[in-house]
Design a protein around this motif. Structure first.
Motif, PDB file in Angstrom:
ATOM      1  N   VAL A  27      10.155   4.150   4.610  1.00  0.00           N
ATOM      2  CA  VAL A  27       9.802   4.066   3.185  1.00  0.00           C
ATOM      3  C   VAL A  27      11.032   3.700   2.359  1.00  0.00           C
ATOM      4  CG1 VAL A  27       9.020   5.411   1.197  1.00  0.00           C
ATOM      5  CG2 VAL A  27       7.794   5.548   3.369  1.00  0.00           C
ATOM      6  N   ALA A  28      12.188   4.290   2.723  1.00  0.00           N
ATOM      7  CA  ALA A  28      13.425   3.956   2.011  1.00  0.00           C
ATOM      8  C   ALA A  28      13.756   2.480   2.156  1.00  0.00           C
ATOM      9  CB  ALA A  28      14.585   4.817   2.524  1.00  0.00           C
ATOM     10  N   ALA A  29      13.590   1.947   3.372  1.00  0.00           N
ATOM     11  CA  ALA A  29      13.857   0.522   3.595  1.00  0.00           C
ATOM     12  C   ALA A  29      12.909  -0.330   2.767  1.00  0.00           C
ATOM     13  CB  ALA A  29      13.711   0.179   5.071  1.00  0.00           C
ATOM     14  N   LEU A  30      11.667   0.086   2.723  1.00  0.00           N
ATOM     15  CA  LEU A  30      10.680  -0.663   1.956  1.00  0.00           C
ATOM     16  C   LEU A  30      11.029  -0.639   0.475  1.00  0.00           C
ATOM     17  CD1 LEU A  30       8.010  -2.170   2.342  1.00  0.00           C
ATOM     18  CD2 LEU A  30       6.833  -0.035   1.898  1.00  0.00           C
ATOM     19  N   PRO A  83      -2.732  -7.928   7.101  1.00  0.00           N
ATOM     20  CA  PRO A  83      -2.543  -7.283   5.794  1.00  0.00           C
ATOM     21  C   PRO A  83      -2.671  -8.255   4.627  1.00  0.00           C
ATOM     22  CG  PRO A  83      -0.539  -7.097   7.137  1.00  0.00           C
ATOM     23  CD  PRO A  83      -1.574  -7.784   7.950  1.00  0.00           C
ATOM     24  N   MET A  84      -2.333  -9.528   4.862  1.00  0.00           N
ATOM     25  CA  MET A  84      -2.521 -10.529   3.805  1.00  0.00           C
ATOM     26  C   MET A  84      -4.005 -10.662   3.466  1.00  0.00           C
ATOM     27  SD  MET A  84      -0.101 -13.661   4.896  1.00  0.00           S
ATOM     28  CE  MET A  84       1.487 -13.909   4.179  1.00  0.00           C
ATOM     29  N   ALA A  85      -4.840 -10.677   4.499  1.00  0.00           N
ATOM     30  CA  ALA A  85      -6.277 -10.814   4.277  1.00  0.00           C
ATOM     31  C   ALA A  85      -6.842  -9.564   3.601  1.00  0.00           C
ATOM     32  CB  ALA A  85      -6.991 -11.069   5.603  1.00  0.00           C
ATOM     33  N   LEU A  86      -6.375  -8.402   4.035  1.00  0.00           N
ATOM     34  CA  LEU A  86      -6.876  -7.158   3.453  1.00  0.00           C
ATOM     35  C   LEU A  86      -6.454  -7.001   1.996  1.00  0.00           C
ATOM     36  CD1 LEU A  86      -6.306  -4.720   6.450  1.00  0.00           C
ATOM     37  CD2 LEU A  86      -8.478  -5.689   5.654  1.00  0.00           C
ATOM     38  N   ALA A  87      -5.214  -7.365   1.697  1.00  0.00           N
ATOM     39  CA  ALA A  87      -4.694  -7.230   0.330  1.00  0.00           C
ATOM     40  C   ALA A  87      -4.995  -8.463  -0.522  1.00  0.00           C
ATOM     41  CB  ALA A  87      -3.190  -6.981   0.359  1.00  0.00           C
ATOM     42  N   LYS A  88      -5.465  -9.522   0.115  1.00  0.00           N
ATOM     43  CA  LYS A  88      -5.751 -10.784  -0.571  1.00  0.00           C
ATOM     44  C   LYS A  88      -4.533 -11.287  -1.347  1.00  0.00           C
ATOM     45  CE  LYS A  88     -10.748 -10.142  -1.021  1.00  0.00           C
ATOM     46  NZ  LYS A  88     -10.923  -9.242   0.033  1.00  0.00           N
ATOM     47  N   THR A  89      -3.373 -11.225  -0.699  1.00  0.00           N
ATOM     48  CA  THR A  89      -2.131 -11.648  -1.351  1.00  0.00           C
ATOM     49  C   THR A  89      -1.120 -12.092  -0.305  1.00  0.00           C
ATOM     50  OG1 THR A  89      -0.366 -10.990  -2.858  1.00  0.00           O
ATOM     51  CG2 THR A  89      -1.162  -9.317  -1.345  1.00  0.00           C
ATOM     52  N   THR A  90      -0.168 -12.882  -0.755  1.00  0.00           N
ATOM     53  CA  THR A  90       0.959 -13.253   0.109  1.00  0.00           C
ATOM     54  C   THR A  90       2.192 -12.443  -0.261  1.00  0.00           C
ATOM     55  OG1 THR A  90       1.638 -15.021  -1.389  1.00  0.00           O
ATOM     56  CG2 THR A  90       0.150 -15.622   0.411  1.00  0.00           C
ATOM     57  N   SER A  92       5.227  -9.860  -0.601  1.00  0.00           N
ATOM     58  CA  SER A  92       6.192  -9.480   0.418  1.00  0.00           C
ATOM     59  C   SER A  92       5.770  -8.234   1.182  1.00  0.00           C
ATOM     60  CB  SER A  92       7.553  -9.273  -0.233  1.00  0.00           C
ATOM     61  OG  SER A  92       8.518  -8.988   0.734  1.00  0.00           O
ATOM     62  N   PHE A  93       5.177  -7.242   0.484  1.00  0.00           N
ATOM     63  CA  PHE A  93       4.801  -6.017   1.186  1.00  0.00           C
ATOM     64  C   PHE A  93       3.772  -6.297   2.275  1.00  0.00           C
ATOM     65  CE2 PHE A  93       1.318  -6.076  -1.845  1.00  0.00           C
ATOM     66  CZ  PHE A  93       0.259  -5.575  -1.107  1.00  0.00           C
ATOM     67  N   ALA A  94       2.878  -7.234   2.045  1.00  0.00           N
ATOM     68  CA  ALA A  94       1.870  -7.575   3.056  1.00  0.00           C
ATOM     69  C   ALA A  94       2.520  -8.243   4.263  1.00  0.00           C
ATOM     70  CB  ALA A  94       0.793  -8.482   2.450  1.00  0.00           C
ATOM     71  N   GLN A  95       3.513  -9.069   4.015  1.00  0.00           N
ATOM     72  CA  GLN A  95       4.201  -9.745   5.108  1.00  0.00           C
ATOM     73  C   GLN A  95       5.053  -8.777   5.919  1.00  0.00           C
ATOM     74  OE1 GLN A  95       6.372 -13.040   3.432  1.00  0.00           O
ATOM     75  NE2 GLN A  95       4.661 -13.600   2.123  1.00  0.00           N
ATOM     76  N   HIS A  96       5.553  -7.712   5.284  1.00  0.00           N
ATOM     77  CA  HIS A  96       6.420  -6.743   5.961  1.00  0.00           C
ATOM     78  C   HIS A  96       5.646  -5.661   6.702  1.00  0.00           C
ATOM     79  CE1 HIS A  96      10.322  -8.037   4.507  1.00  0.00           C
ATOM     80  NE2 HIS A  96       9.821  -8.181   3.295  1.00  0.00           N
ATOM     81  N   LEU A 129      13.702  -5.383   9.517  1.00  0.00           N
ATOM     82  CA  LEU A 129      12.517  -5.201   8.683  1.00  0.00           C
ATOM     83  C   LEU A 129      12.624  -6.048   7.418  1.00  0.00           C
ATOM     84  CD1 LEU A 129       9.897  -3.556   8.295  1.00  0.00           C
ATOM     85  CD2 LEU A 129      11.269  -1.883   7.067  1.00  0.00           C
ATOM     86  N   ARG A 130      13.787  -6.034   6.806  1.00  0.00           N
ATOM     87  CA  ARG A 130      13.997  -6.805   5.574  1.00  0.00           C
ATOM     88  C   ARG A 130      13.935  -8.300   5.834  1.00  0.00           C
ATOM     89  NH1 ARG A 130      18.016  -9.432   3.808  1.00  0.00           N
ATOM     90  NH2 ARG A 130      18.015 -10.082   1.670  1.00  0.00           N
ATOM     91  N   ASP A 131      14.502  -8.722   6.950  1.00  0.00           N
ATOM     92  CA  ASP A 131      14.523 -10.148   7.257  1.00  0.00           C
ATOM     93  C   ASP A 131      13.205 -10.661   7.817  1.00  0.00           C
ATOM     94  OD1 ASP A 131      17.084 -10.353   6.378  1.00  0.00           O
ATOM     95  OD2 ASP A 131      17.997 -10.289   8.367  1.00  0.00           O
TER      96      ASP A 131
END
Length: 186
Positions: A27-30, A83-90, A92-96, A129-131
């Protein structure tokens, strides 16, 4: 005294503490720097392929710029697209999300609480995770496969649990192969 209490054994308490610690680190990294996009063009390529997969509805054949993309196995792209499909967004959080889940599961694996705790307390998993690289997914699948393989080998008698460990190890090894290719067998 702790062994006989209703809260579980010392090992259970220690295991839960490492799980909570790894979740806290994740969570801290996020929260710290996931909004900063990486300059790694490999992962941005995977995110683009994943978004095209979501947009087109074709989850079988990945495409990049309307051309079939067969350079990498598809599992990591599917796990980014989900997660992109579930959140309907691109966003960054969905990609991570796949790497965040892999980081938390790596800290929860039965391969040794101290080793898992030391791993999640270093900067490497957060940098990966960040990269937005696919290595944390690959590592989590391999770690799980090794853990189940070890459990199957250490079982004293044939049983359903031993068979389940063999099957689980095989499935996780297959997932590692679908994530990064034949490197899983090396």
């Amino acid at each position: 005294a702790l062994e006989n209490s209703g809260s579980g054994s010392r090992r259970d308490v220690a295991g839960n503490a490492w799980f909570v610690a790894s979740l806290g680190f994740a969570v801290a990294a996020l929260a710290l720097r996931l909004s900063v996009e990486s300059l790694d063009h490999g992962y941005t390529r995977y995110a683009t392929i994943a978004w095209e997969m979501v947009r087109s509805g074709d989850w079988i054949a990945p495409h990049l710029d309307d051309r079939l993309y067969v350079d990498k196995p598809p599992l990591s792209i599917w796990l980014i697209a989900l997660p992109m499909a579930l959140a309907k967004t691109t966003a960054s959080f969905a990609q991570h999300t796949p790497n965040l889940v892999a980081l938390v599961l790596s800290g929860r694996a039965g391969a040794g609480w101290l080793a898992a705790g030391l791993y999640v307390s270093t900067l490497l998993p957060f940098a990966l995770l960040r990269d937005k690289r696919i290595d944390p997914l690959f590592s989590a699948f391999l770690l799980g496969a090794f853990d189940l393989f070890h459990a199957a080998l250490m079982a004293h008698a044939p049983s359903r649990a031993r068979l389940g460990n063999w099957l689980g190890a095989g499935l996780l090894l297959a997932a590692a192969t679908l994530t990064k290719g034949p490197l899983a067998f090396i």
